[in-house]
Design a protein around this motif. Structure first.
Motif, PDB file in Angstrom:
ATOM      1  N   VAL A 156       0.817  -1.387  -0.053  1.00 20.34           N
ATOM      2  CA  VAL A 156      -0.095   0.152  -0.056  1.00 20.34           C
ATOM      3  C   VAL A 156       0.961   1.228  -0.079  1.00 20.34           C
ATOM      4  O   VAL A 156       1.855   1.190   0.725  1.00 20.34           O
ATOM      5  N   ALA A 157       0.484   2.283  -0.798  1.00 22.38           N
ATOM      6  CA  ALA A 157       1.208   3.505  -0.950  1.00 22.38           C
ATOM      7  C   ALA A 157       1.655   3.899   0.520  1.00 22.38           C
ATOM      8  O   ALA A 157       0.839   4.065   1.327  1.00 22.38           O
ATOM      9  N   GLY A 158       2.847   4.038   0.863  1.00 24.40           N
ATOM     10  CA  GLY A 158       3.557   4.752   2.194  1.00 24.40           C
ATOM     11  C   GLY A 158       3.839   3.518   2.954  1.00 24.40           C
ATOM     12  O   GLY A 158       4.631   3.813   3.854  1.00 24.40           O
ATOM     13  N   GLY A 159       3.756   2.304   2.189  1.00 20.71           N
ATOM     14  CA  GLY A 159       4.356   0.991   3.030  1.00 20.71           C
ATOM     15  C   GLY A 159       5.724   0.460   2.584  1.00 20.71           C
ATOM     16  O   GLY A 159       6.076   1.175   1.617  1.00 20.71           O
ATOM     17  N   ASN A 160       5.800  -0.643   2.727  1.00 23.34           N
ATOM     18  CA  ASN A 160       7.342  -1.218   2.272  1.00 23.34           C
ATOM     19  C   ASN A 160       7.035  -2.777   2.237  1.00 23.34           C
ATOM     20  O   ASN A 160       6.153  -3.292   2.864  1.00 23.34           O
ATOM     21  N   THR A 161       8.002  -3.460   1.712  1.00 22.82           N
ATOM     22  CA  THR A 161       7.838  -4.793   1.434  1.00 22.82           C
ATOM     23  C   THR A 161       9.420  -5.245   1.365  1.00 22.82           C
ATOM     24  O   THR A 161      10.230  -4.598   1.044  1.00 22.82           O
ATOM     25  N   THR A 162       9.729  -6.403   1.832  1.00 23.80           N
ATOM     26  CA  THR A 162      11.102  -7.015   1.748  1.00 23.80           C
ATOM     27  C   THR A 162      11.362  -8.082   0.879  1.00 23.80           C
ATOM     28  O   THR A 162      10.333  -9.181   0.917  1.00 23.80           O
ATOM     29  N   VAL A 163      11.942  -8.007  -0.158  1.00 28.78           N
ATOM     30  CA  VAL A 163      12.391  -9.249  -0.975  1.00 28.78           C
ATOM     31  C   VAL A 163      13.855  -9.690  -0.886  1.00 28.78           C
ATOM     32  O   VAL A 163      14.810  -8.805  -0.840  1.00 28.78           O
ATOM     33  N   SER A 164      13.776 -10.973  -0.696  1.00 34.98           N
ATOM     34  CA  SER A 164      15.385 -11.497  -0.611  1.00 34.98           C
ATOM     35  C   SER A 164      15.709 -12.131  -1.640  1.00 34.98           C
ATOM     36  O   SER A 164      14.864 -12.770  -2.611  1.00 34.98           O
ATOM     37  N   TYR A 165      17.211 -11.841  -2.116  1.00 33.34           N
ATOM     38  CA  TYR A 165      17.593 -12.503  -3.287  1.00 33.34           C
ATOM     39  C   TYR A 165      18.869 -13.480  -2.872  1.00 33.34           C
ATOM     40  O   TYR A 165      19.347 -13.403  -1.975  1.00 33.34           O
TER      41      TYR A 165
END
Length: 500
Positions: free
Chosen positions: A53-62
């Motif tokens: 959601v706009a204003g939020g964040n997410t974590t993606v692992s590589y």
């Protein structure tokens, strides 16, 4: 030294070769199609951590997944030459890191992505650099979906009221009510009572309510319209009313009565007292209701005349003396400069003694059209035109010498024939006086006549003759003849010395 080349989604370590070895170069170009590579992957779950959601964040692992068989057995990154991954971060997205260094495989390195503007953003791998042998296949590109924030507020409703606003919240014209319903965060799912409306009849209060629903909830807004477009009523009257001629002769009070059946009367009149004289006067009264509507009324045609008519006695003057037979004609004059003369004054004369004496001429009964009355009177005197005694009698201070017992012809004129009733009652008379000083020394006595004729008038000579019969006993005395006329003037005197 080796460089990493990307071809068809895979990155390859390519040894340096002589530019002249054409065959070897062609073999190297065909190599990606025949060998395997280590995979660069991430843990993105579609519809999961790829969406915020706009204003939020997410974590993606590589991480790098070793596949082997790419010319170097095992993990390419763990051969002493680490793999450096460079991410392409588009504008509008913030990443906790855009470069990742791997020294072994199957170890996740997290990157946190955030964005405040809704949209779809491509997060790609820009480059994989590894100076050692082996190849890499990029399987870590993904799209970051940034959604608008959820709607937490109901629609905003505002009433649009168009009309002429008077006083105290009242409208004085037709009124149009419409609504503006907005919700920038989600669509309006339902509306009730939000249709435009027109109020074209007077009302003490009509309420309209608009209700709207969106994902953020339900809201309602109400507006109450008070309409009074009808002017108040007003009527006026004058008191006291005029007489039958349309005139007043006193102050006139003009009063107003006002009414309003809806918003009510705010002001009325004002009442007014007319005290000035004048014809065709008028007063304007105004009624105002609480909505601001107004109406006026005129009470006109008010005629006020408080001044009595002017009345004068004509011909004679106050305190004047006139000779009998020469009295001016007495009359009345009546005038009125405002309402006019309705009834002129009439003459009456009182007093006097026949045609002589003190008279009062009265002009009374005058009325103007306003009903004012007036009168006037003059007091004047009418006297005989006395010119003294004629011969043989001399006037004062002469002492006339006559023989006692003789008849003395006392002659005089009154300016014409005034009749024989000219003496005051009991006159003429005589009294004894001192022959030296002329002062009287005894009471007045009534005269006696010679024969039976005391007084006569000779028209040819305009002369009165009074035959005064004296007494022989008066010899040796002095007497004063007193002639008092009935016109109110002073007595006429003559002194006599009687001989024997």
């Amino acid at each position: 030294m080796k460089t990493v080349k990307r071809f068809m989604g895979e990155f390859y370590k390519v040894p340096k070769i002589a530019l002249g070895s054409l065959f070897l170069a062609l073999m190297l170009l065909a190599l990606p199609l025949a060998v395997l590579a280590d995979n660069l992957i991430n843990d993105v779950i579609v519809g999961g951590n790829d969406t915020i959601v706009a204003g939020g964040n997410t974590t993606v692992s590589y991480r790098i997944n070793a596949t082997g068989g790419d010319g170097q057995p095992g993990c390419n990154a763990s051969d002493g030459t680490p793999a450096t991954i460079t991410l392409n971060i588009p504008p509008g997205v913030t990443a906790s890191a855009n470069t990742l260094v791997f020294t072994q495989c199957n170890v996740f390195q997290p990157v946190t992505f955030s964005a405040s503007v809704p949209g779809n953003y491509a997060i790609t791998v820009a480059n994989i650099a590894d100076p050692g042998p082996g190849t890499y296949r990029n399987q870590a590109d993904f799209t970051l979906h940034v959604l608008p924030p959820p709607d937490s507020t109901p629609p905003v409703i505002s009433a649009q009221v168009v009309g002429t606003l008077g006083n105290n919240g009242w409208y004085v014209s037709d009124v149009q009510v419409s609504w503006i319903v907005i919700d920038p965060e989600s669509a309006i799912s339902s509306m009730s009572g939000c249709d435009p409306a027109t109020i074209n009849v007077d009302t003490a209060g009509q309420t309209f309510t608009c209700t709207a629903t969106s994902a953020g909830g339900t809201a309602s807004q109400s507006v109450t319209i008070m309409r009074d477009a009808t002017a108040p009523t007003i009527s006026g009257s004058a008191s006291p009313g005029p007489n039958g001629n349309g005139w007043n002769n006193s102050d006139v009070t003009v009063s107003f009565i006002c009414g309003d059946n809806l918003s009510g009367v705010a002001s009325c009149g004002p009442d007014q007292l007319l005290s000035s004289e004048g014809a065709g006067q008028s007063v304007v009264g105004t009624a105002v209701d609480h909505a601001g509507n107004s109406a006026s009324a005129v009470v006109g045609g008010i005629n006020i005349d408080k001044t009595p008519p002017a009345v004068t006695v004509t011909g004679v003057s106050q305190g004047a003396f006139y000779y009998a037979g020469a009295v001016p004609t007495v009359g009345c004059g009546t005038s009125d400069t405002l309402s006019g003369v309705a009834v002129p004054a009439t003459l009456s004369i009182t007093g006097g003694n026949g045609n002589v004496g003190t008279f009062t001429a009265t002009c009374a009964g005058a009325l103007d059209y306003a009903g004012n009355g007036s009168s006037a009177s003059v007091t004047y005197s009418v006297i005989y035109n006395w010119n003294g005694f004629f011969q043989p009698v001399d006037n004062l201070p002469t002492l006339n010498r006559v023989k006692a017992g003789s008849a003395i012809p006392v002659k005089f004129s009154l300016g014409g024939n005034q009749g024989l009733a000219i003496f005051a009652p009991g006159y003429p008379k005589s009294q004894i006086i001192d022959c030296q000083t002329g002062t009287f020394v005894s009471d007045i006595e009534e005269t006696v006549t010679a024969g039976q004729s005391m007084l006569s008038y000779e028209p040819s000579k305009d002369m009165y003759v009074y035959a005064w019969k004296t007494d022989r006993s008066w010899g040796g005395t002095c007497r004063q003849l007193i002639v008092l006329l009935n016109d109110g003037t002073a007595a006429k005197l003559a002194n006599f010395n009687f001989t024997r």
